[in-house]
Design a protein around this motif. Structure first.
Motif, short mmCIF file in Angstrom:
data_model
loop_
_atom_site.label_atom_id
_atom_site.label_comp_id
_atom_site.label_asym_id
_atom_site.label_seq_id
_atom_site.Cartn_x
_atom_site.Cartn_y
_atom_site.Cartn_z
N ILE A 115 -3.73 4.83 -0.81
CA ILE A 115 -4.69 5.69 -0.07
C ILE A 115 -4.16 7.16 -0.05
O ILE A 115 -2.88 7.42 -0.14
N ASP A 116 -5.03 7.79 -0.21
CA ASP A 116 -5.02 9.25 -0.46
C ASP A 116 -5.33 9.99 1.05
O ASP A 116 -6.26 9.90 1.50
N VAL A 117 -4.19 10.73 1.64
CA VAL A 117 -4.33 11.36 2.82
C VAL A 117 -4.08 12.84 2.74
O VAL A 117 -2.91 13.13 2.23
N SER A 118 -4.74 13.57 3.19
CA SER A 118 -4.63 15.09 3.45
C SER A 118 -3.81 15.33 4.47
O SER A 118 -4.50 15.90 5.65
N VAL A 119 -2.54 15.41 4.50
CA VAL A 119 -1.84 15.72 5.86
C VAL A 119 -1.78 17.33 6.11
O VAL A 119 -1.90 17.54 7.41
N LEU A 120 -1.83 18.03 5.27
CA LEU A 120 -2.27 19.55 5.72
C LEU A 120 -3.63 20.01 6.19
O LEU A 120 -3.72 20.56 6.88
N GLY A 121 -4.51 19.11 5.52
CA GLY A 121 -5.86 19.35 6.17
C GLY A 121 -6.02 18.90 7.32
O GLY A 121 -7.00 19.31 8.17
N ARG A 122 -5.18 17.90 8.10
CA ARG A 122 -5.29 17.42 9.10
C ARG A 122 -4.69 18.27 10.43
O ARG A 122 -4.71 18.03 11.44
N LEU A 123 -3.86 19.16 9.68
CA LEU A 123 -2.89 19.99 10.66
C LEU A 123 -3.89 20.79 11.53
O LEU A 123 -4.57 21.51 11.09
N LYS A 124 -3.45 20.90 12.89
CA LYS A 124 -4.63 21.69 13.81
C LYS A 124 -3.95 23.29 13.44
O LYS A 124 -2.75 23.65 13.27
N PRO A 125 -5.08 24.09 13.62
CA PRO A 125 -4.69 25.73 13.58
C PRO A 125 -3.60 26.07 14.36
O PRO A 125 -3.36 25.71 15.63
N VAL A 170 0.77 -1.06 0.17
CA VAL A 170 0.05 -0.16 -0.10
C VAL A 170 0.88 1.44 -0.05
O VAL A 170 1.88 1.36 0.57
N HIS A 171 0.37 2.41 -0.91
CA HIS A 171 1.22 3.47 -0.85
C HIS A 171 0.39 4.80 -0.44
O HIS A 171 -0.86 4.71 -0.82
N VAL A 172 0.82 5.34 0.72
CA VAL A 172 -0.01 6.36 1.29
C VAL A 172 0.34 7.69 0.70
O VAL A 172 1.59 7.99 0.74
N ALA A 173 -0.47 7.98 -0.41
CA ALA A 173 -0.31 9.31 -0.92
C ALA A 173 -0.75 10.54 -0.10
O ALA A 173 -1.62 10.67 0.42
N THR A 174 -0.01 11.76 -0.31
CA THR A 174 -0.37 13.07 0.30
C THR A 174 -0.27 14.00 -0.96
O THR A 174 0.22 13.81 -1.75
N GLU A 175 -0.78 15.15 -0.40
CA GLU A 175 -0.65 16.26 -1.34
C GLU A 175 0.83 16.92 -1.32
O GLU A 175 0.75 17.83 -2.26
N ILE A 176 1.53 16.66 -0.41
CA ILE A 176 2.81 17.26 -0.54
C ILE A 176 3.96 16.25 -0.74
O ILE A 176 5.22 16.42 -1.17
N GLY A 177 3.52 14.90 -1.27
CA GLY A 177 4.59 14.11 -1.60
C GLY A 177 4.42 13.75 -3.17
O GLY A 177 3.54 14.27 -3.88
#
Length: 239
Positions: free
Chosen positions: A91-101, A63-70
């Motif tokens: 698997i597409d994951v938004s690591v930026l979207g999960r970042l807390k303010p 499995v490849h975990v793909a992000t919007e910054i990779g």
């Protein structure tokens, strides 16, 4: 046909730590780099050996975990996985979207989110083992980082059974160092991608790598002896 040198070294780690057992469903974390790609190639080869010579029966997928910054996996690499007989999922994951303010993006956060997705996917799909591409240098660098920064003797174990989750992490490359993997990847013609996002900060890891090189002079024999020291502890001669 004889195994490539790297595969023989991986076989040693697999046997030493009973990493492959009858009935295993193994999930490989495939980043697209040379380490995890070598792991996928190894397991594909191991499945062929199983069909020809027997041994513990297991199944394996990646499995490849793909992000919007990779970077996405190169099509040529996806084709290699197919040729090796290892099914690949993304698997597409938004690591930026999960970042807390107010929080700053960093490598630790990204790695944590990707590892969480990997664990959850393995549990959801019924895999009992997760194979990661951490190698001998990673293990020893982590040892130095933890000792010098945290004041504790700990590192990445080759085999780790989670207490809270029904999965076991295995690191089949535990006896393989970077030069060995690089030689194999070069001979095999891998298309290797590494993280080049604007958020990466692995200065601590680079510093530990420099310390490991200074300590061992890059000698594989000395690296393996340092690794063996972790399994040959003399408590009576420690504080």
């Amino acid at each position: 046909m004889a195994n490539p040198k790297l595969f023989s070294v991986i076989d040693h780690g697999v046997a030493e730590y009973d990493m492959i057992e009858d009935g295993d469903r193994i999930l490989i974390g495939a980043s697209g780099g040379k380490d995890s790609t070598a792991l996928v190639e190894y397991f594909g080869s191991r499945l062929l050996r199983l069909a020809r010579h027997g041994g513990p029966r297991f199944s394996v997928e990646a499995v490849h975990v793909a992000t919007e910054i990779g970077s996405p996996l190169a099509p040529e690499l996806v084709e290699r996985f197919r040729a090796w007989g290892v099914p690949l999922h993304t698997i597409d994951v938004s690591v930026l979207g999960r970042l807390k303010p107010g929080r700053k993006m960093n490598c630790w956060w990204c790695a944590t989110q990707r590892r969480t997705e990997l664990n959850e996917y393995a549990i959801r799909e019924g895999f009992n083992k997760i194979a990661l591409g951490h190698h001998l240098d990673d293990i020893l660098e982590t040892l130095l980082m933890n000792a010098l920064q945290k004041g504790e003797l700990s590192t990445m174990p080759p085999r780790l059974k989670y207490e809270k989750y029904p999965v076991t992490v295995i690191r089949p490359l535990c006896f393989a160092d970077i030069p060995m993997i690089v030689r194999h990847a070069t001979e095999s013609g891998y298309i290797s991608s590494t993280c080049t996002c604007e958020y990466q900060d692995n200065s601590g890891r680079k510093s530990a790598r420099g310390k490991l090189d200074a300590l061992t002079g890059g000698s594989y024999a000395e690296k393996t002896r340092l690794f063996e020291a972790l399994r040959n502890v003399k408590p009576a001669y420690l504080p």
